[in-house]
Scaffold this motif. Structure first.
Motif, short mmCIF file in Angstrom:
data_model
loop_
_atom_site.label_atom_id
_atom_site.label_comp_id
_atom_site.label_asym_id
_atom_site.label_seq_id
_atom_site.Cartn_x
_atom_site.Cartn_y
_atom_site.Cartn_z
N LYS A 1 0.81 -1.23 0.00
CA LYS A 1 0.00 0.00 0.00
C LYS A 1 0.84 1.27 0.00
N ILE A 2 2.08 1.19 -0.54
CA ILE A 2 2.92 2.37 -0.67
C ILE A 2 2.47 3.19 -1.87
N VAL A 3 2.07 2.49 -2.92
CA VAL A 3 1.55 3.12 -4.14
C VAL A 3 0.22 2.45 -4.47
N PRO A 4 -0.83 3.24 -4.72
CA PRO A 4 -2.12 2.65 -5.09
C PRO A 4 -2.01 1.90 -6.42
N GLU A 5 -2.83 0.88 -6.57
CA GLU A 5 -2.77 0.04 -7.77
C GLU A 5 -3.04 0.83 -9.05
N ASP A 6 -3.98 1.77 -9.01
CA ASP A 6 -4.28 2.55 -10.22
C ASP A 6 -3.10 3.44 -10.63
N VAL A 7 -2.37 3.97 -9.66
CA VAL A 7 -1.19 4.78 -9.96
C VAL A 7 -0.09 3.90 -10.56
N ALA A 8 0.11 2.72 -10.00
CA ALA A 8 1.11 1.79 -10.53
C ALA A 8 0.76 1.40 -11.97
N ARG A 9 -0.50 1.21 -12.24
CA ARG A 9 -0.94 0.88 -13.60
C ARG A 9 -0.68 2.04 -14.56
N GLN A 10 -0.94 3.27 -14.10
CA GLN A 10 -0.67 4.45 -14.93
C GLN A 10 0.82 4.57 -15.24
#
Length: 70
Positions: free
Chosen positions: A52-61
């Motif tokens: 949970k350091i980076v949200p999944e949607d941000v990682a996908r972007q």
């Protein structure tokens, strides 16, 4: 080569790709990147999303934008 198979060291060697990560996930910059140089971006991003350091949607972007640069 794609984002998931590229090494972290290669990602940060590419200025445009590094700029994408710095823009979308600046909190990753506080960790010592040298510790992750020999890992693939896929490994690291799976870990930071699960922690949970980076949200999944941000990682996908980030993944989509870096793949577009490559």
């Amino acid at each position: 080569m794609d984002f998931r198979s590229m090494k972290v060291k290669e990602l940060f060697a590419n200025e445009q790709a590094a700029a994408v990560v710095k823009e979308l996930a600046p909190n990753l910059m506080k960790y010592p990147i040298k510790l992750f140089n020999n890992k693939t971006c896929g490994e690291i991003f799976d870990r930071v999303v699960s922690a949970k350091i980076v949200p999944e949607d941000v990682a996908r972007q980030i993944e989509e934008r870096v793949n577009a640069l490559l």
